[in-house]
Design a protein around this motif. Structure first.
Motif, PDB file in Angstrom:
ATOM      1  N   LEU A  61       0.832  -1.365  -0.010  1.00  0.00           N
ATOM      2  CA  LEU A  61       0.051  -0.083  -0.042  1.00  0.00           C
ATOM      3  C   LEU A  61       0.811   1.257   0.020  1.00  0.00           C
ATOM      4  O   LEU A  61       0.353   2.310  -0.534  1.00  0.00           O
ATOM      5  CB  LEU A  61      -1.093  -0.047   1.254  1.00  0.00           C
ATOM      6  CG  LEU A  61      -1.789  -1.054   1.178  1.00  0.00           C
ATOM      7  CD1 LEU A  61      -2.760  -1.218   2.554  1.00  0.00           C
ATOM      8  CD2 LEU A  61      -2.806  -0.871  -0.022  1.00  0.00           C
ATOM      9  N   ALA A  62       2.062   1.085   0.492  1.00  0.00           N
ATOM     10  CA  ALA A  62       2.958   2.246   0.599  1.00  0.00           C
ATOM     11  C   ALA A  62       3.735   2.407  -0.791  1.00  0.00           C
ATOM     12  O   ALA A  62       4.063   3.657  -0.882  1.00  0.00           O
ATOM     13  CB  ALA A  62       4.061   2.421   1.606  1.00  0.00           C
ATOM     14  N   GLY A  63       3.430   1.661  -1.596  1.00  0.00           N
ATOM     15  CA  GLY A  63       4.515   1.662  -2.884  1.00  0.00           C
ATOM     16  C   GLY A  63       3.887   1.088  -4.192  1.00  0.00           C
ATOM     17  O   GLY A  63       2.440   1.004  -4.038  1.00  0.00           O
ATOM     18  N   ARG A  67       6.582  -3.245  -8.036  1.00  0.00           N
ATOM     19  CA  ARG A  67       7.989  -3.305  -7.482  1.00  0.00           C
ATOM     20  C   ARG A  67       8.275  -4.004  -6.113  1.00  0.00           C
ATOM     21  O   ARG A  67       9.156  -4.693  -5.831  1.00  0.00           O
ATOM     22  CB  ARG A  67       8.533  -1.684  -7.407  1.00  0.00           C
ATOM     23  CG  ARG A  67       9.613  -1.334  -6.690  1.00  0.00           C
ATOM     24  CD  ARG A  67       9.866   0.014  -6.480  1.00  0.00           C
ATOM     25  NE  ARG A  67      10.992   0.287  -5.564  1.00  0.00           N
ATOM     26  CZ  ARG A  67      11.608   1.639  -5.439  1.00  0.00           C
ATOM     27  NH1 ARG A  67      10.763   2.805  -5.951  1.00  0.00           N
ATOM     28  NH2 ARG A  67      12.674   1.845  -4.733  1.00  0.00           N
ATOM     29  N   VAL A  68       7.078  -3.859  -5.111  1.00  0.00           N
ATOM     30  CA  VAL A  68       7.307  -4.189  -3.758  1.00  0.00           C
ATOM     31  C   VAL A  68       7.362  -5.758  -3.829  1.00  0.00           C
ATOM     32  O   VAL A  68       8.146  -6.246  -3.086  1.00  0.00           O
ATOM     33  CB  VAL A  68       6.268  -3.862  -2.853  1.00  0.00           C
ATOM     34  CG1 VAL A  68       6.272  -4.359  -1.536  1.00  0.00           C
ATOM     35  CG2 VAL A  68       6.305  -2.119  -2.706  1.00  0.00           C
ATOM     36  N   SER A 129      14.881   1.902   0.600  1.00  0.00           N
ATOM     37  CA  SER A 129      13.432   1.575   0.785  1.00  0.00           C
ATOM     38  C   SER A 129      12.980   0.860  -0.315  1.00  0.00           C
ATOM     39  O   SER A 129      13.228   0.949  -1.568  1.00  0.00           O
ATOM     40  CB  SER A 129      12.723   3.070   0.785  1.00  0.00           C
ATOM     41  OG  SER A 129      11.269   2.881   1.125  1.00  0.00           O
ATOM     42  N   MET A 130      11.841  -0.018  -0.164  1.00  0.00           N
ATOM     43  CA  MET A 130      11.310  -0.755  -1.061  1.00  0.00           C
ATOM     44  C   MET A 130      10.337   0.088  -1.572  1.00  0.00           C
ATOM     45  O   MET A 130       9.554  -0.544  -2.679  1.00  0.00           O
ATOM     46  CB  MET A 130      10.844  -2.054  -0.259  1.00  0.00           C
ATOM     47  CG  MET A 130      12.074  -2.975   0.017  1.00  0.00           C
ATOM     48  SD  MET A 130      11.375  -4.750   0.567  1.00  0.00           S
ATOM     49  CE  MET A 130      10.548  -4.232   2.115  1.00  0.00           C
ATOM     50  N   ALA A 200      13.932   2.340 -10.499  1.00  0.00           N
ATOM     51  CA  ALA A 200      14.159   1.045  -9.378  1.00  0.00           C
ATOM     52  C   ALA A 200      14.656   0.156 -10.501  1.00  0.00           C
ATOM     53  O   ALA A 200      13.927  -1.220 -10.528  1.00  0.00           O
ATOM     54  CB  ALA A 200      12.785   0.645  -8.975  1.00  0.00           C
ATOM     55  N   ARG A 201      15.510   0.299 -11.204  1.00  0.00           N
ATOM     56  CA  ARG A 201      16.074  -0.762 -12.306  1.00  0.00           C
ATOM     57  C   ARG A 201      16.539  -1.966 -11.648  1.00  0.00           C
ATOM     58  O   ARG A 201      16.198  -3.019 -11.910  1.00  0.00           O
ATOM     59  CB  ARG A 201      17.027  -0.050 -13.089  1.00  0.00           C
ATOM     60  CG  ARG A 201      17.541  -1.112 -14.318  1.00  0.00           C
ATOM     61  CD  ARG A 201      18.577  -0.342 -15.175  1.00  0.00           C
ATOM     62  NE  ARG A 201      19.207  -1.278 -16.262  1.00  0.00           N
ATOM     63  CZ  ARG A 201      19.922  -0.854 -17.084  1.00  0.00           C
ATOM     64  NH1 ARG A 201      20.602   0.356 -16.913  1.00  0.00           N
ATOM     65  NH2 ARG A 201      20.478  -1.591 -18.102  1.00  0.00           N
ATOM     66  N   TYR A 202      17.427  -1.687 -10.743  1.00  0.00           N
ATOM     67  CA  TYR A 202      18.041  -2.935  -9.822  1.00  0.00           C
ATOM     68  C   TYR A 202      17.338  -2.710  -8.445  1.00  0.00           C
ATOM     69  O   TYR A 202      17.496  -1.634  -7.900  1.00  0.00           O
ATOM     70  CB  TYR A 202      19.752  -2.640  -9.874  1.00  0.00           C
ATOM     71  CG  TYR A 202      20.079  -3.149 -11.226  1.00  0.00           C
ATOM     72  CD1 TYR A 202      19.803  -4.168 -11.684  1.00  0.00           C
ATOM     73  CD2 TYR A 202      20.478  -2.187 -12.100  1.00  0.00           C
ATOM     74  CE1 TYR A 202      20.451  -4.594 -12.960  1.00  0.00           C
ATOM     75  CE2 TYR A 202      20.993  -2.203 -13.362  1.00  0.00           C
ATOM     76  CZ  TYR A 202      20.908  -3.736 -13.899  1.00  0.00           C
ATOM     77  OH  TYR A 202      21.365  -3.909 -15.005  1.00  0.00           O
ATOM     78  N   LEU A 203      16.956  -3.706  -7.692  1.00  0.00           N
ATOM     79  CA  LEU A 203      16.172  -3.785  -6.642  1.00  0.00           C
ATOM     80  C   LEU A 203      17.054  -3.466  -5.478  1.00  0.00           C
ATOM     81  O   LEU A 203      16.740  -2.775  -4.465  1.00  0.00           O
ATOM     82  CB  LEU A 203      15.458  -5.036  -6.480  1.00  0.00           C
ATOM     83  CG  LEU A 203      14.380  -5.125  -7.515  1.00  0.00           C
ATOM     84  CD1 LEU A 203      13.832  -6.521  -7.449  1.00  0.00           C
ATOM     85  CD2 LEU A 203      13.259  -4.033  -7.361  1.00  0.00           C
ATOM     86  N   TYR A 204      18.286  -3.926  -5.455  1.00  0.00           N
ATOM     87  CA  TYR A 204      19.324  -4.077  -4.295  1.00  0.00           C
ATOM     88  C   TYR A 204      20.548  -3.242  -4.753  1.00  0.00           C
ATOM     89  O   TYR A 204      21.072  -3.404  -6.102  1.00  0.00           O
ATOM     90  CB  TYR A 204      19.748  -5.158  -3.692  1.00  0.00           C
ATOM     91  CG  TYR A 204      18.492  -5.918  -2.837  1.00  0.00           C
ATOM     92  CD1 TYR A 204      17.911  -5.448  -1.686  1.00  0.00           C
ATOM     93  CD2 TYR A 204      17.457  -6.933  -3.997  1.00  0.00           C
ATOM     94  CE1 TYR A 204      16.959  -6.143  -1.305  1.00  0.00           C
ATOM     95  CE2 TYR A 204      16.711  -7.574  -3.090  1.00  0.00           C
ATOM     96  CZ  TYR A 204      16.215  -7.058  -1.666  1.00  0.00           C
ATOM     97  OH  TYR A 204      15.380  -7.560  -1.269  1.00  0.00           O
TER      98      TYR A 204
END
Length: 261
Positions: A61-63, A67-68, A129-130, A200-204
């Protein structure tokens, strides 16, 4: 007419004995010990499943949901919620528990996600942040993060130590548990190649090929893989050395063995 009973009955030869003691029979515990309802374990696992599901819902819900749901920590929490819900149902209905390899693998994934966050991401600059913080109850996100990276790993470990029968895992299973992290690595790198213009191409950050290059990213992945395997071996060892918190084995003529799986 019946034959008369002889006064002296000849001694019968003694049966040969190959061992001074009776050999134990390898009979599973489920064959001689009836299953019982375990309401405490069922309630604990239900609460754990609800905590995992609630933390995932807050992050979604926050994003951006797409992506999440792509993050390893979120996927591990979803798996934990499903496994704990199934385990709670079986404990309440007095059925055989879920396979030990599945619960141990779930503990491995949420535990490794927590270690990566606390050691590599908690103090990262810029702040990791996710979510993008553009929508939803962002004030609940710190609570969800604390649940994902602290509450869930500790609670899952306590479930293993206090509510699960021991010795249900094997060292050979530790390597198979790494298949999912390996598949996630391939997914993360492929996602980065397919979204060249996304922020947010790479998650980490340690998997960011643009910043570090494939050589360094693969080196980071190798180190994480070794850490995954070391933690998996530790979980298996802990599963075999801990006492049985579920029940005391009765004294019978059989050698009880816990259910395999």
């Amino acid at each position: 007419m019946t034959a008369p009973i002889p006064r002296d009955i000849p001694d019968l030869p003694a049966l040969p004995r190959t061992s001074p003691h009776l050999l134990p029979s390898a009979v599973p515990a489920r064959a001689v010990v009836p299953l019982a309802r375990r309401p405490v374990a069922a309630a604990y696992r239900l609460v754990l499943a609800l905590l995992a599901a609630g933390a995932v819902l807050i992050e979604i819900l926050a994003g951006s949901p797409g992506r999440v749901l792509s993050y390893f920590a979120i996927q591990s929490a979803v798996l934990l919620a499903v496994v704990m819900l199934a385990s709670a149902r079986r404990a309440w209905l007095a059925r055989h528990p879920v396979p030990g390899a599945l619960t141990a693998a779930t503990l491995l994934y949420v535990g490794m996600a927590a270690l990566v966050h606390h050691l590599l991401l908690a103090d990262a600059t810029p702040r990791f942040s996710m979510t993008d913080g553009s929508a939803g109850p962002t004030w609940l996100e710190p609570l969800a993060a604390h649940t994902l990276y602290t509450v869930l790993p500790v609670a899952t470990l306590l479930d293993l130590l206090l509510l699960s029968p021991p010795a249900r895992t094997h060292l050979r299973q530790a390597a198979t548990w790494l298949l999912y992290p390996l598949a996630y690595l391939a997914f993360s790198l492929a996602r980065g190649e397919l979204l060249p213009g996304s922020p947010a191409r790479y998650l980490y950050p340690f998997l960011d090929v643009v910043r570090h290059g494939y050589r360094n990213v693969l080196a980071n992945a190798l180190l994480l893989g070794l850490a995954f395997y070391a933690l998996a071996v530790l979980i298996v060892a802990l599963d075999h050395v801990r006492p049985d918190p579920v029940r005391h084995r009765p004294k019978t003529g059989f050698r009880l063995q816990p259910p395999v799986g």
